[in-house]
Design a protein around this motif. Structure first.
Motif, mmCIF file in Angstrom:
data_model
loop_
_atom_site.group_PDB
_atom_site.id
_atom_site.type_symbol
_atom_site.label_atom_id
_atom_site.label_comp_id
_atom_site.label_asym_id
_atom_site.label_seq_id
_atom_site.Cartn_x
_atom_site.Cartn_y
_atom_site.Cartn_z
ATOM 1 N N THR A 163 -44.732 2.194 97.327
ATOM 2 C CA THR A 163 -44.186 1.088 96.332
ATOM 3 C C THR A 163 -44.608 0.272 96.172
ATOM 4 O OG1 THR A 163 -41.982 2.862 97.479
ATOM 5 C CG2 THR A 163 -41.631 0.507 96.316
ATOM 6 N N ARG A 164 -44.676 -0.212 94.920
ATOM 7 C CA ARG A 164 -45.174 -1.852 94.765
ATOM 8 C C ARG A 164 -44.510 -2.960 94.467
ATOM 9 N NH1 ARG A 164 -48.113 2.703 94.021
ATOM 10 N NH2 ARG A 164 -50.092 2.971 95.025
ATOM 11 N N VAL A 165 -44.456 -4.268 95.260
ATOM 12 C CA VAL A 165 -44.480 -5.495 94.787
ATOM 13 C C VAL A 165 -45.727 -6.475 94.856
ATOM 14 C CG1 VAL A 165 -42.689 -7.029 95.770
ATOM 15 C CG2 VAL A 165 -42.693 -5.364 96.259
ATOM 16 N N VAL A 166 -45.576 -6.704 93.354
ATOM 17 C CA VAL A 166 -46.757 -7.219 92.415
ATOM 18 C C VAL A 166 -46.116 -8.227 91.466
ATOM 19 C CG1 VAL A 166 -47.776 -4.968 92.187
ATOM 20 C CG2 VAL A 166 -46.692 -5.001 90.517
ATOM 21 N N ILE A 167 -47.055 -9.317 91.540
ATOM 22 C CA ILE A 167 -46.888 -10.823 90.511
ATOM 23 C C ILE A 167 -47.188 -9.835 89.252
ATOM 24 C CG2 ILE A 167 -49.505 -11.360 91.240
ATOM 25 C CD1 ILE A 167 -45.765 -13.009 90.650
ATOM 26 N N ASP A 168 -46.461 -10.444 88.282
ATOM 27 C CA ASP A 168 -47.125 -10.418 86.961
ATOM 28 C C ASP A 168 -48.233 -11.073 86.754
ATOM 29 O OD1 ASP A 168 -47.443 -9.948 83.560
ATOM 30 O OD2 ASP A 168 -45.197 -10.164 83.322
ATOM 31 N N ASN A 169 -49.507 -10.811 86.531
ATOM 32 C CA ASN A 169 -50.653 -11.781 86.389
ATOM 33 C C ASN A 169 -51.197 -11.670 84.498
ATOM 34 O OD1 ASN A 169 -51.907 -11.561 88.891
ATOM 35 N ND2 ASN A 169 -52.410 -9.327 88.823
ATOM 36 N N SER A 170 -50.471 -10.766 83.583
ATOM 37 C CA SER A 170 -50.700 -10.811 81.987
ATOM 38 C C SER A 170 -50.017 -12.500 82.481
ATOM 39 C CB SER A 170 -50.122 -10.362 81.668
ATOM 40 O OG SER A 170 -50.586 -9.354 81.865
ATOM 41 N N GLN A 171 -48.462 -12.768 82.995
ATOM 42 C CA GLN A 171 -47.842 -14.114 82.996
ATOM 43 C C GLN A 171 -48.747 -15.246 83.585
ATOM 44 O OE1 GLN A 171 -45.222 -15.166 80.629
ATOM 45 N NE2 GLN A 171 -46.048 -12.607 79.861
ATOM 46 N N ALA A 316 -39.184 -6.355 101.481
ATOM 47 C CA ALA A 316 -38.122 -5.853 103.283
ATOM 48 C C ALA A 316 -37.450 -4.568 102.321
ATOM 49 C CB ALA A 316 -38.311 -6.894 103.936
ATOM 50 N N SER A 317 -36.662 -5.480 101.300
ATOM 51 C CA SER A 317 -35.057 -4.788 101.267
ATOM 52 C C SER A 317 -35.570 -3.599 100.146
ATOM 53 C CB SER A 317 -34.645 -5.839 99.817
ATOM 54 O OG SER A 317 -33.509 -5.145 99.358
ATOM 55 N N THR A 318 -36.622 -3.681 99.928
ATOM 56 C CA THR A 318 -37.484 -2.218 98.774
ATOM 57 C C THR A 318 -37.272 -0.992 100.271
ATOM 58 O OG1 THR A 318 -38.446 -3.441 97.219
ATOM 59 C CG2 THR A 318 -39.456 -1.098 97.788
ATOM 60 N N LEU A 319 -38.132 -1.917 101.364
ATOM 61 C CA LEU A 319 -38.562 -0.354 102.728
ATOM 62 C C LEU A 319 -37.453 -0.328 102.732
ATOM 63 C CD1 LEU A 319 -40.929 1.027 104.428
ATOM 64 C CD2 LEU A 319 -40.677 -1.808 105.397
ATOM 65 N N LEU A 320 -36.336 -1.361 103.657
ATOM 66 C CA LEU A 320 -35.375 -0.599 104.529
ATOM 67 C C LEU A 320 -34.177 0.226 103.414
ATOM 68 C CD1 LEU A 320 -33.924 -4.173 104.944
ATOM 69 C CD2 LEU A 320 -34.797 -2.572 106.755
ATOM 70 N N LYS A 321 -34.513 0.248 102.035
ATOM 71 C CA LYS A 321 -33.691 1.233 101.279
ATOM 72 C C LYS A 321 -34.187 2.167 101.397
ATOM 73 C CE LYS A 321 -31.630 -2.375 97.915
ATOM 74 N NZ LYS A 321 -32.012 -2.874 96.463
ATOM 75 N N ARG A 322 -35.680 2.484 101.404
ATOM 76 C CA ARG A 322 -36.574 3.775 101.427
ATOM 77 C C ARG A 322 -36.035 4.241 102.760
ATOM 78 N NH1 ARG A 322 -42.641 4.155 99.522
ATOM 79 N NH2 ARG A 322 -41.685 6.462 100.538
ATOM 80 N N ILE A 323 -35.932 3.517 103.570
ATOM 81 C CA ILE A 323 -35.583 3.884 105.102
ATOM 82 C C ILE A 323 -34.547 4.545 105.113
ATOM 83 C CG2 ILE A 323 -35.184 3.314 107.729
ATOM 84 C CD1 ILE A 323 -37.651 1.356 107.636
ATOM 85 N N ASP A 324 -33.242 4.089 104.464
ATOM 86 C CA ASP A 324 -32.011 4.712 104.640
ATOM 87 C C ASP A 324 -31.432 5.790 103.460
ATOM 88 O OD1 ASP A 324 -31.372 2.823 106.753
ATOM 89 O OD2 ASP A 324 -29.975 1.782 104.704
ATOM 90 N N GLY A 325 -32.963 5.922 102.737
ATOM 91 C CA GLY A 325 -33.038 6.872 101.635
ATOM 92 C C GLY A 325 -32.421 6.797 100.530
ATOM 93 N N ASP A 326 -32.161 5.612 100.571
ATOM 94 C CA ASP A 326 -32.180 4.621 98.739
ATOM 95 C C ASP A 326 -32.965 5.355 97.333
ATOM 96 O OD1 ASP A 326 -29.472 4.927 100.130
ATOM 97 O OD2 ASP A 326 -29.598 2.304 99.853
ATOM 98 N N GLU A 327 -32.569 5.364 96.274
ATOM 99 C CA GLU A 327 -33.896 6.008 95.365
ATOM 100 C C GLU A 327 -34.372 4.058 94.791
ATOM 101 O OE1 GLU A 327 -35.769 7.224 93.558
ATOM 102 O OE2 GLU A 327 -34.471 9.729 95.094
ATOM 103 N N VAL A 328 -35.516 3.906 94.713
ATOM 104 C CA VAL A 328 -36.020 2.660 94.446
ATOM 105 C C VAL A 328 -36.967 2.645 93.391
ATOM 106 C CG1 VAL A 328 -35.844 1.397 96.366
ATOM 107 C CG2 VAL A 328 -37.867 2.893 96.024
ATOM 108 N N ALA A 329 -36.684 1.359 92.651
ATOM 109 C CA ALA A 329 -38.445 1.531 91.536
ATOM 110 C C ALA A 329 -39.627 2.070 92.222
ATOM 111 C CB ALA A 329 -37.735 -0.065 90.518
ATOM 112 N N GLN A 330 -40.488 2.476 91.548
ATOM 113 C CA GLN A 330 -41.758 2.861 92.306
ATOM 114 C C GLN A 330 -42.465 1.390 92.108
ATOM 115 O OE1 GLN A 330 -42.940 5.832 93.555
ATOM 116 N NE2 GLN A 330 -44.966 4.384 93.948
ATOM 117 N N GLU A 331 -42.356 0.676 91.113
ATOM 118 C CA GLU A 331 -42.806 -1.383 91.456
ATOM 119 C C GLU A 331 -42.212 -1.833 90.627
ATOM 120 O OE1 GLU A 331 -47.234 -1.775 90.015
ATOM 121 O OE2 GLU A 331 -45.631 -2.206 87.946
ATOM 122 N N THR A 332 -41.814 -3.053 91.438
ATOM 123 C CA THR A 332 -41.474 -4.424 90.906
ATOM 124 C C THR A 332 -42.036 -5.653 90.565
ATOM 125 O OG1 THR A 332 -39.605 -3.192 93.015
ATOM 126 C CG2 THR A 332 -39.494 -5.869 91.408
#
Length: 356
Positions: A163-171, A316-332
């Motif tokens: 799962t990825r957390v990225v900056i909007d390089n276009s902006q 960190a929040s995304t990782l914790l959700k994944r650890i708990d088995g929750d669905e998350v966006a593939q990329e933020t």
């Protein structure tokens, strides 16, 4: 050949996951998957699982984190893997990661690979040895899938399931070029980031698109490259200094520099001043990131802010959700913000534009 048992006797009775794996003739990952109760354990033969638990019992493999695992089937720990611990970019991200993990009462380990290929290859297994429930990779490649959730910031991974957390390089580049163009700059020099850096390719592609849309020429003469990200002998400030010097040795026919990040912008300012020019009266300089130092150098640095602490907290929040088995966006995708300070000013034709 020395057997694993003999090696064990020579290490003062310290039994590790690696020792168990060598004793059984299987991978550390396989041992870790079974001992952590990962869903992937169902794919491992029952006989192999039994052998692992027999070895654990035989050698009394009971590190503190494993004792906690036995009680709760959890270790409440994650790992963070970074190129360098001391740089401000990583430090600000880790600050955001720490705050979110602390709320969830999770512990974390930070390991630095220093761009060494062998360390990058081996550290995931080493961290699995610590029974972590997930990992956060900062500007670090991952070439194989892992049995725990992985979140990447400034992604350069090739593995699936990340799962990825990225900056909007276009902006980022739109905001930067728009700001410089508004100030009257048409001859703008650009730093292309180091090879293998997580943002280099996407930011450069975005820059080329934005420049074309906004009618700003990007010529070979005004492009400076910054080497390989895995060259450990150069700091980012030194890379920026060298990139600016290479430009200034070719030509003085530009009025602004858009650096790859704040550290390279700071290096560029020093190079410009070392050849007798001034920032911003002769050449404007802008960075990307908004590290703490950007507000305290002279002149204070105009930059495109990446909300690094926020990005760390999101990871960190995304990782914790994944650890708990929750669905998350593939990329933020996180949005940047223009911060105007003192290192950019209106373009001037007062100085000579011919190369020295």
């Amino acid at each position: 050949m020395t057997s694993p048992v003999k090696r064990f006797k020579k290490t003062e009775n310290r039994v590790t996951l690696k020792f168990i794996a060598e004793y059984l003739g299987i991978s550390q990952t396989t041992v870790s998957v079974v001992l952590t109760g990962s869903p992937l354990a169902s794919t491992i033969a029952k006989q192999t699982q039994e052998r692992i638990f027999e070895a654990v019992e035989k050698f009394q493999y009971r590190p503190n984190v494993f004792a906690r695992y036995l009680q709760a089937k959890r270790t409440y720990s994650v790992a963070v893997l970074v190129p360098e611990i001391g740089d401000e970019f990583s430090a600000m991200l880790i600050s955001g990661i720490e705050s979110k993990l602390a709320e969830a009462k999770f512990n974390y380990f930070v390991e630095s690979h220093g761009f060494a290929p062998e360390e990058i290859e081996n550290y995931p297994d080493v961290l699995m040895d610590r029974q972590v429930e997930g990992m956060i990779f900062i500007n670090t490649p991952l070439k194989k899938p892992l049995p725990v959730p992985v979140v990447a910031i400034s992604d350069i991974t090739n593995a699936s399931g990340v799962t990825r957390v990225v900056i909007d390089n276009s902006q980022i580049v739109l905001a930067g070029i728009r700001h410089l163009k508004t100030l009257g700059h048409t001859r703008i020099a650009f730093f292309k980031g180091p090879e293998h850096n997580g943002d280099t390719q996407s930011r450069w592609a975005a820059l080329m698109r934005a420049a074309q849309e906004m009618g700003v020429a990007v010529t070979e003469e005004l492009i400076a490259t910054m080497g390989s990200y895995f060259d450990t002998n150069l700091s980012m400030m030194q890379r920026g200094y060298n990139a600016a010097m290479s430009l200034l040795h070719r030509t003085h026919d530009f009025t602004a520099v858009m650096a790859f990040n704040d550290a390279s912008a700071i290096g560029a300012i020093r190079a410009i001043e070392d050849v007798g020019l001034k920032v911003p009266s002769d050449i404007s300089v802008m960075g990307v990131d908004d590290i703490e130092l950007a507000e305290f150098i002279s002149p204070r640095l105009t930059t495109i802010r990446q909300p690094l602490k926020e990005m760390g907290a999101i990871a960190a929040s995304t990782l914790l959700k994944r650890i708990d088995g929750d669905e998350v966006a593939q990329e933020t995708v996180v949005q940047p913000e223009l911060v105007i300070r003192q290192s950019t000013a209106a373009a001037t034709n007062a100085r000579a534009t011919s190369a020295p």
